[in-house]
Design a protein around this motif. Sequence first.
Motif, PDB file in Angstrom:
ATOM      1  N   LYS A   1       9.631 -28.946 -39.600  1.00  0.00           N
ATOM      2  CA  LYS A   1       9.164 -29.153 -40.975  1.00  0.00           C
ATOM      3  C   LYS A   1       9.392 -27.927 -41.836  1.00  0.00           C
ATOM      4  CE  LYS A   1       5.660 -32.605 -39.836  1.00  0.00           C
ATOM      5  NZ  LYS A   1       4.203 -32.891 -39.714  1.00  0.00           N
ATOM      6  N   ASN A   2       9.368 -26.760 -41.220  1.00  0.00           N
ATOM      7  CA  ASN A   2       9.542 -25.517 -41.984  1.00  0.00           C
ATOM      8  C   ASN A   2      10.918 -25.389 -42.615  1.00  0.00           C
ATOM      9  OD1 ASN A   2       6.947 -24.652 -41.501  1.00  0.00           O
ATOM     10  ND2 ASN A   2       7.491 -23.319 -39.776  1.00  0.00           N
ATOM     11  N   VAL A   3      11.903 -26.140 -42.121  1.00  0.00           N
ATOM     12  CA  VAL A   3      13.250 -26.023 -42.664  1.00  0.00           C
ATOM     13  C   VAL A   3      13.770 -27.312 -43.322  1.00  0.00           C
ATOM     14  CG1 VAL A   3      13.898 -24.215 -41.030  1.00  0.00           C
ATOM     15  CG2 VAL A   3      14.344 -26.607 -40.451  1.00  0.00           C
ATOM     16  N   GLU A   4      13.016 -28.389 -43.213  1.00  0.00           N
ATOM     17  CA  GLU A   4      13.527 -29.676 -43.699  1.00  0.00           C
ATOM     18  C   GLU A   4      13.741 -29.725 -45.202  1.00  0.00           C
ATOM     19  OE1 GLU A   4      10.971 -32.721 -42.193  1.00  0.00           O
ATOM     20  OE2 GLU A   4      11.933 -32.757 -40.220  1.00  0.00           O
ATOM     21  N   HIS A   5      12.973 -28.965 -45.943  1.00  0.00           N
ATOM     22  CA  HIS A   5      13.066 -29.057 -47.402  1.00  0.00           C
ATOM     23  C   HIS A   5      13.547 -27.758 -48.046  1.00  0.00           C
ATOM     24  CE1 HIS A   5      11.067 -32.877 -46.973  1.00  0.00           C
ATOM     25  NE2 HIS A   5      10.066 -32.302 -46.344  1.00  0.00           N
ATOM     26  N   ILE A   6      14.172 -26.907 -47.240  1.00  0.00           N
ATOM     27  CA  ILE A   6      14.705 -25.647 -47.774  1.00  0.00           C
ATOM     28  C   ILE A   6      16.143 -25.873 -48.217  1.00  0.00           C
ATOM     29  CG2 ILE A   6      15.330 -23.272 -47.207  1.00  0.00           C
ATOM     30  CD1 ILE A   6      13.038 -23.228 -45.201  1.00  0.00           C
TER      31      ILE A   6
ATOM     32  N   HIS B   1      12.071 -43.177 -23.616  1.00  0.00           N
ATOM     33  CA  HIS B   1      12.769 -43.140 -24.907  1.00  0.00           C
ATOM     34  C   HIS B   1      11.760 -42.946 -26.037  1.00  0.00           C
ATOM     35  CE1 HIS B   1      16.006 -44.927 -27.716  1.00  0.00           C
ATOM     36  NE2 HIS B   1      14.953 -44.705 -28.481  1.00  0.00           N
ATOM     37  N   ARG B   2      10.725 -43.765 -26.045  1.00  0.00           N
ATOM     38  CA  ARG B   2       9.716 -43.661 -27.103  1.00  0.00           C
ATOM     39  C   ARG B   2       8.959 -42.348 -27.020  1.00  0.00           C
ATOM     40  NH1 ARG B   2       9.205 -48.001 -30.084  1.00  0.00           N
ATOM     41  NH2 ARG B   2       9.998 -50.012 -29.331  1.00  0.00           N
ATOM     42  N   GLY B   3       8.584 -41.978 -25.802  1.00  0.00           N
ATOM     43  CA  GLY B   3       7.819 -40.749 -25.636  1.00  0.00           C
ATOM     44  C   GLY B   3       8.600 -39.496 -25.981  1.00  0.00           C
ATOM     45  N   ALA B   4       9.918 -39.535 -25.821  1.00  0.00           N
ATOM     46  CA  ALA B   4      10.741 -38.345 -26.073  1.00  0.00           C
ATOM     47  C   ALA B   4      10.707 -37.915 -27.537  1.00  0.00           C
ATOM     48  CB  ALA B   4      12.179 -38.608 -25.643  1.00  0.00           C
ATOM     49  N   PHE B   5      10.381 -38.845 -28.435  1.00  0.00           N
ATOM     50  CA  PHE B   5      10.316 -38.510 -29.864  1.00  0.00           C
ATOM     51  C   PHE B   5       8.935 -37.998 -30.279  1.00  0.00           C
ATOM     52  CE2 PHE B   5      14.091 -41.097 -29.669  1.00  0.00           C
ATOM     53  CZ  PHE B   5      14.928 -40.525 -30.622  1.00  0.00           C
ATOM     54  N   ALA B   6       7.972 -37.987 -29.348  1.00  0.00           N
ATOM     55  CA  ALA B   6       6.650 -37.417 -29.613  1.00  0.00           C
ATOM     56  C   ALA B   6       6.699 -35.938 -29.249  1.00  0.00           C
ATOM     57  CB  ALA B   6       5.593 -38.145 -28.792  1.00  0.00           C
ATOM     58  N   LEU B   7       6.887 -35.100 -30.245  1.00  0.00           N
ATOM     59  CA  LEU B   7       7.149 -33.685 -30.026  1.00  0.00           C
ATOM     60  C   LEU B   7       5.868 -32.857 -30.050  1.00  0.00           C
ATOM     61  CD1 LEU B   7      10.242 -33.352 -32.400  1.00  0.00           C
ATOM     62  CD2 LEU B   7      10.270 -33.622 -29.904  1.00  0.00           C
ATOM     63  N   PRO B   8       5.844 -31.740 -29.329  1.00  0.00           N
ATOM     64  CA  PRO B   8       4.700 -30.833 -29.416  1.00  0.00           C
ATOM     65  C   PRO B   8       4.514 -30.320 -30.850  1.00  0.00           C
ATOM     66  CG  PRO B   8       6.114 -30.254 -27.568  1.00  0.00           C
ATOM     67  CD  PRO B   8       6.852 -31.269 -28.374  1.00  0.00           C
ATOM     68  N   ASN B   9       3.296 -29.946 -31.181  1.00  0.00           N
ATOM     69  CA  ASN B   9       3.005 -29.491 -32.549  1.00  0.00           C
ATOM     70  C   ASN B   9       3.854 -28.303 -32.965  1.00  0.00           C
ATOM     71  OD1 ASN B   9       1.104 -31.478 -32.877  1.00  0.00           O
ATOM     72  ND2 ASN B   9      -0.660 -30.159 -32.442  1.00  0.00           N
ATOM     73  N   TYR B  10       4.085 -27.362 -32.046  1.00  0.00           N
ATOM     74  CA  TYR B  10       4.840 -26.172 -32.437  1.00  0.00           C
ATOM     75  C   TYR B  10       6.285 -26.520 -32.796  1.00  0.00           C
ATOM     76  CZ  TYR B  10       7.627 -25.276 -28.151  1.00  0.00           C
ATOM     77  OH  TYR B  10       8.562 -25.329 -27.128  1.00  0.00           O
TER      78      TYR B  10
END
Length: 286
Positions: A280-285, A265-274
């Motif tokens: 992040k590219n769409v969070e503030h658009i 569960h905890r590890g599943a939220f550790a996402l690859p950098n890509y």
Amino acid sequence: MDLWFTEKHAPGVKLSIRVDRQLYSRQSEFQRIDVFESEEFGRFLTLDGYMMLTERDEFIYHEMIVHVPMAVHPKVRRVLVIGGGDGGAVRELIRYPEIERIDLVEIDEQVVTVCREHLPFTACGFDDPRVKLYFQDGLKFVRRQSEEYDLILVDSTDPFGPGEGLFTREFYGNCYKALKEDGIMVNQHESPFYAVDALAMQRAHKRIVKSFPISRVYQAHIPTYPSGHWLFGFASKEYHPLKDMDTKRWKERGIPTRYYNTKLHRGAFALPNYVEELLKNVEHID
């Protein structure tokens, strides 16, 4: 003669599974429904030619869409499942005795009928007295709800055809309204790997972030889905998927699982950098 089911995952990539026999094939009011049987993956369901689940790996998807939020929210009593006509999410939910009601909204009744007959390993929970089935448009159903549910699971098909409306900002806003003041929504979030899937994932994430104060993404490995790298969205009014996870409480339930555990569960939220960059590219658009 060799018979194969083949699904296109990208312009130059296809997944093929050798088929022993075809158990069902028919066009419903909404989509083409097929059930096949194979040596490697057992029985599997496709809709309009797209893989929905296989007997071999469906447990990964269904455990991850259900047990992650159930390990976080301390008092889930009423659950809404939108889509999920195969019954896998319901099967996992009925393992929690504290849940009082599970409403499943599936636009295509024929999917439930076919899965009851041919896929009993997922459709085995529909007869639980806490489960109520609604055969209608999930977008319209949720629009009529207000502060009704503790948990909403959006177990939809891909963002086209019958499932297209379940990826809109209006839909996510209506899910927010349908949740109680501390409610959680989890949705299948597509794959980040191939370009077309990644774009659909970004669009969904952008819309969810604008609707919920807490929005995170987690991952699982599902071999028969495009690239095998699949994402889920965790959106919440109050609870954080890691800070508010109650490991002790979940373990004390003694629910046997084949994929999910609290460390994963905890590890599943550790996402690859890509993937982090795509989000992040769409969070503030706007």
